[in-house]
Motif scaffolding. Structure first.
Motif, short mmCIF file in Angstrom:
data_model
loop_
_atom_site.label_atom_id
_atom_site.label_comp_id
_atom_site.label_asym_id
_atom_site.label_seq_id
_atom_site.Cartn_x
_atom_site.Cartn_y
_atom_site.Cartn_z
N GLY A 33 2.68 9.06 3.24
CA GLY A 33 2.00 10.31 3.81
C GLY A 33 2.73 10.53 5.25
O GLY A 33 3.33 10.00 6.04
N HIS A 34 2.64 11.85 5.76
CA HIS A 34 3.13 12.45 6.94
C HIS A 34 2.53 11.48 8.06
O HIS A 34 1.54 11.46 8.05
N PRO A 35 3.29 11.17 9.14
CA PRO A 35 4.59 11.43 9.39
C PRO A 35 5.75 10.46 8.93
O PRO A 35 6.97 10.60 9.31
N TYR A 36 5.40 9.75 7.87
CA TYR A 36 6.39 9.00 7.03
C TYR A 36 7.02 7.83 7.86
O TYR A 36 8.09 7.51 7.47
N GLY A 37 6.07 7.05 8.76
CA GLY A 37 6.80 6.01 9.49
C GLY A 37 6.61 4.69 8.57
O GLY A 37 5.98 4.62 7.33
N GLN A 38 6.73 3.45 8.95
CA GLN A 38 6.93 2.42 8.24
C GLN A 38 5.27 1.94 7.77
O GLN A 38 5.20 1.13 6.92
N ASP A 39 4.43 2.38 8.56
CA ASP A 39 2.85 2.15 8.31
C ASP A 39 2.29 3.29 7.31
O ASP A 39 1.00 3.18 7.27
N ASP A 40 2.98 4.16 7.02
CA ASP A 40 2.49 5.72 6.34
C ASP A 40 2.85 5.65 5.02
O ASP A 40 2.87 6.42 4.27
N TRP A 41 2.05 4.49 4.41
CA TRP A 41 2.05 4.48 2.86
C TRP A 41 1.02 3.43 2.39
O TRP A 41 0.40 2.64 3.27
N ARG A 42 0.61 3.62 1.19
CA ARG A 42 -0.53 2.78 0.49
C ARG A 42 -0.14 2.70 -0.93
O ARG A 42 0.40 3.51 -1.34
N CYS A 43 -0.48 1.50 -1.49
CA CYS A 43 -0.46 1.30 -3.01
C CYS A 43 -2.00 1.23 -3.53
O CYS A 43 -2.73 0.69 -3.25
N PHE A 44 -1.97 1.70 -4.87
CA PHE A 44 -3.12 1.89 -5.67
C PHE A 44 -3.06 1.61 -6.92
O PHE A 44 -2.02 1.65 -7.81
N HIS A 45 -4.04 1.03 -7.44
CA HIS A 45 -4.20 0.94 -9.17
C HIS A 45 -4.35 2.07 -9.61
O HIS A 45 -4.66 3.16 -8.90
N ALA A 46 -4.45 2.34 -10.96
CA ALA A 46 -4.51 3.52 -11.35
C ALA A 46 -5.97 4.24 -11.48
O ALA A 46 -6.33 5.47 -11.72
N ILE B 59 7.38 -4.84 -3.17
CA ILE B 59 8.33 -3.63 -3.13
C ILE B 59 9.59 -4.07 -2.15
O ILE B 59 9.28 -4.50 -0.95
N SER B 60 10.67 -3.71 -2.45
CA SER B 60 11.69 -4.09 -1.58
C SER B 60 11.76 -3.25 -0.42
O SER B 60 11.41 -2.28 -0.64
N ALA B 61 12.20 -3.76 0.76
CA ALA B 61 12.04 -2.88 1.96
C ALA B 61 12.86 -1.46 1.93
O ALA B 61 12.75 -0.46 2.37
N ASP B 62 14.39 -1.78 1.19
CA ASP B 62 14.96 -0.60 0.89
C ASP B 62 14.50 0.37 0.44
O ASP B 62 14.51 1.73 0.46
N LEU C 213 0.45 -4.71 -1.21
CA LEU C 213 1.81 -5.00 -1.75
C LEU C 213 2.63 -5.54 -0.63
O LEU C 213 2.90 -4.69 0.34
N GLU C 214 3.40 -6.50 -1.07
CA GLU C 214 4.22 -7.11 -0.20
C GLU C 214 5.47 -6.32 -0.01
O GLU C 214 6.01 -5.95 -0.87
N VAL C 215 5.88 -6.12 1.30
CA VAL C 215 7.52 -5.69 1.37
C VAL C 215 8.48 -6.93 1.56
O VAL C 215 8.22 -7.66 2.40
N ILE C 216 9.45 -6.95 0.64
CA ILE C 216 10.08 -8.01 0.37
C ILE C 216 11.40 -7.29 1.07
O ILE C 216 12.11 -6.57 0.65
N PRO C 217 12.03 -8.30 2.07
CA PRO C 217 13.36 -7.85 2.74
C PRO C 217 14.41 -7.93 1.62
O PRO C 217 14.39 -8.89 0.78
N ASP C 218 15.34 -7.08 1.66
CA ASP C 218 16.38 -7.02 0.90
C ASP C 218 17.45 -7.79 1.65
O ASP C 218 17.62 -8.25 2.69
N GLU C 219 18.40 -8.61 0.66
CA GLU C 219 19.15 -9.55 1.02
C GLU C 219 20.57 -8.91 1.57
O GLU C 219 20.91 -7.76 1.03
#
Length: 125
Positions: free
Chosen positions: A99-112, A6-9, A119-125
């Motif tokens: 999830g709250h409080p929505y900081g840089q580590d407050d997310w996860r990715c899941f299969h269906a 996922i792109s960082a932006d 999921l790698e965070v890819i820096p934007d150019e």
């Protein structure tokens, strides 16, 4: 579909969407460019509530190539509920919960099926 990351932006956008909609949930659909999640679409008629968000599936455009979804958990619990799993099964193979409080580590990715995806965070150019 091979999803590289996922792109960082885009990740920052999802976290801001969680903050801005708090204490209500938001829901959106995701698509990729060259295997990287870069696009977030809120479908017309989507309703965000305090305990869930609903998407009008009949409003989803055909042939857009959505690969999954993103939504928020204002409670801060970053794991899929039974309702999430039912939603995931209809909207693709890659699903992000912020999830709250929505900081840089407050997310996860899941299969269906609810299993976690790194999921790698890819820096934007």
């Amino acid at each position: 579909m091979n999803i590289r990351g996922i792109s960082a932006d885009t990740l920052s956008l999802l976290l801001i969407m969680g903050q801005e909609s708090h204490p209500r949930e938001f829901a959106a659909l995701l698509s990729t460019e060259e295997g990287v999640i870069r696009n977030v679409d809120i479908i017309p008629g989507t309703i965000g509530g305090s305990a869930s968000a609903s998407v009008l599936f009949e409003m989803i455009p055909l042939n857009v190539g959505y690969i999954g979804s993103a939504h928020s958990h204002p409670s801060g619990a970053i794991r899929p509920s039974e309702a999430d799993l039912a939603f995931f099964s209809r909207t693709g193979s890659c699903h992000i919960i912020v999830g709250h409080p929505y900081g840089q580590d407050d997310w996860r990715c899941f299969h269906a099926d609810g299993t976690s995806i790194e999921l790698e965070v890819i820096p934007d150019e």
